[in-house]
Scaffold this motif. Structure first.
Motif, mmCIF file in Angstrom:
data_model
loop_
_atom_site.group_PDB
_atom_site.id
_atom_site.type_symbol
_atom_site.label_atom_id
_atom_site.label_comp_id
_atom_site.label_asym_id
_atom_site.label_seq_id
_atom_site.Cartn_x
_atom_site.Cartn_y
_atom_site.Cartn_z
ATOM 1 N N VAL A 70 0.812 -1.215 0.000
ATOM 2 C CA VAL A 70 0.000 0.000 0.000
ATOM 3 C C VAL A 70 0.848 1.268 0.000
ATOM 4 O O VAL A 70 0.309 2.366 -0.133
ATOM 5 N N ALA A 71 2.157 1.163 0.156
ATOM 6 C CA ALA A 71 3.012 2.350 0.084
ATOM 7 C C ALA A 71 4.270 2.018 -0.724
ATOM 8 O O ALA A 71 4.434 2.479 -1.849
ATOM 9 N N MET A 72 5.144 1.191 -0.154
ATOM 10 C CA MET A 72 6.349 0.802 -0.876
ATOM 11 C C MET A 72 7.017 -0.352 -0.139
ATOM 12 O O MET A 72 6.719 -0.637 1.018
ATOM 13 N N GLY A 89 10.225 -0.710 -4.015
ATOM 14 C CA GLY A 89 9.148 -1.383 -4.726
ATOM 15 C C GLY A 89 7.892 -0.544 -4.693
ATOM 16 O O GLY A 89 7.455 -0.092 -3.630
ATOM 17 N N THR A 90 7.295 -0.327 -5.856
ATOM 18 C CA THR A 90 6.105 0.514 -5.948
ATOM 19 C C THR A 90 4.838 -0.315 -5.774
ATOM 20 O O THR A 90 4.833 -1.509 -6.085
ATOM 21 N N TRP A 97 -0.985 5.083 -7.472
ATOM 22 C CA TRP A 97 0.024 5.615 -8.381
ATOM 23 C C TRP A 97 0.466 7.037 -8.048
ATOM 24 O O TRP A 97 1.479 7.504 -8.551
ATOM 25 N N PHE A 98 -0.291 7.733 -7.216
ATOM 26 C CA PHE A 98 0.152 9.072 -6.819
ATOM 27 C C PHE A 98 1.486 9.007 -6.080
ATOM 28 O O PHE A 98 2.209 10.009 -5.994
ATOM 29 N N LEU A 99 1.841 7.836 -5.553
ATOM 30 C CA LEU A 99 3.114 7.669 -4.849
ATOM 31 C C LEU A 99 4.298 7.555 -5.805
ATOM 32 O O LEU A 99 5.439 7.782 -5.412
ATOM 33 N N TRP A 100 4.027 7.200 -7.062
ATOM 34 C CA TRP A 100 5.118 6.933 -7.985
ATOM 35 C C TRP A 100 5.996 8.151 -8.233
ATOM 36 O O TRP A 100 7.215 8.027 -8.347
ATOM 37 N N THR A 105 11.632 10.207 -7.858
ATOM 38 C CA THR A 105 12.542 11.344 -7.766
ATOM 39 C C THR A 105 13.954 10.875 -7.418
ATOM 40 O O THR A 105 14.164 10.208 -6.413
ATOM 41 N N GLY A 106 14.904 11.196 -8.279
ATOM 42 C CA GLY A 106 16.297 10.833 -8.034
ATOM 43 C C GLY A 106 16.664 9.410 -8.378
ATOM 44 O O GLY A 106 17.776 8.968 -8.082
ATOM 45 N N ALA A 107 15.758 8.676 -9.020
ATOM 46 C CA ALA A 107 16.044 7.278 -9.338
ATOM 47 C C ALA A 107 16.972 7.172 -10.543
ATOM 48 O O ALA A 107 16.816 7.886 -11.534
#
Length: 201
Positions: A70-72, A89-90, A97-100, A105-107
């Motif tokens: 539910v988060a990562m 892990g997404t 998907w708003f968490l993606w 960022t910075g990946a």
């Protein structure tokens, strides 16, 4: 993308810590891959699938799945001395998907896990990274009993950009997962080098 903080790189000021995303559809094996390769106890944010979520969580083909991220997920693996990867892990469902954007960022790059029984489920992840120009590899998680396809067949089915690597893997196996991550780091290095040369040329 790169960290030189001695707190996270074991005190070596020249060590690199690279951020990698592990993405893909619901139930494709993202949590399994992060857990298999991580040298630390992975952080997981899994919850039991609820009756309320059944109308939106498509469990066709993954009927044994009872939990969802539910988060990562978070893990770490040392590829070689001075080079560590931080794995994020997404969540796979649309509603998370708003968490993606925050996670990406910075990946340095991403692994898009695919299941040939539900190949269409990884299209959104492929589109996401292509549109943001984040290098990625497609890792086909070879589930027991699933039909085996060649990497060229998968590449054509996903309409991948030329040169995007497709590899076969077993998300449960540490060595297999590590090989996927090495392929990603090598590919991302070539992509960023080419972009740098293009910008100065």
């Amino acid at each position: 993308m790169v960290s030189e903080n001695s707190d996270v790189t074991g005190g070596d000021p020249t060590a690199l810590a690279l951020k990698i995303l592990v993405a893909g559809g619901f139930g494709v094996g993202k949590t399994t891959l992060v857990g298999a390769v991580s040298e630390i106890r992975p952080l997981r944010t899994e919850e039991l699938l609820s009756e309320a979520g059944r109308p939106v969580d498509d469990t066709d083909g993954v009927g044994q799945k009872i939990t969802t991220t539910v988060a990562m997920d978070f893990g770490r693996i040392t590829i070689r001395s001075g080079l560590s990867l931080y794995l994020f892990g997404t969540p796979g469902q649309d509603r998370f998907w708003f968490l993606w954007d925050e996670l990406s960022t910075g990946a340095l790059g991403a692994v898009v896990l695919a299941d040939t029984r539900r190949l269409e489920d990884c299209f959104p992840a492929v589109d996401y990274f292509e549109h943001r120009r984040i290098p990625f590899v497609v890792a086909v998680n070879c589930f027991p009993g699933a039909r085996t396809y060649g990497v060229q067949d998968v590449s054509r089915a996903l309409d991948l950009d030329r040169g995007t690597p497709v590899v076969l893997c077993d998300a449960r196996d540490r060595d297999s997962g590590k090989e996927v991550l090495i392929r990603l780091v090598e590919y991302a290095g070539r992509v960023y080098t080419a972009r740098l040369l293009e910008s100065v040329g």
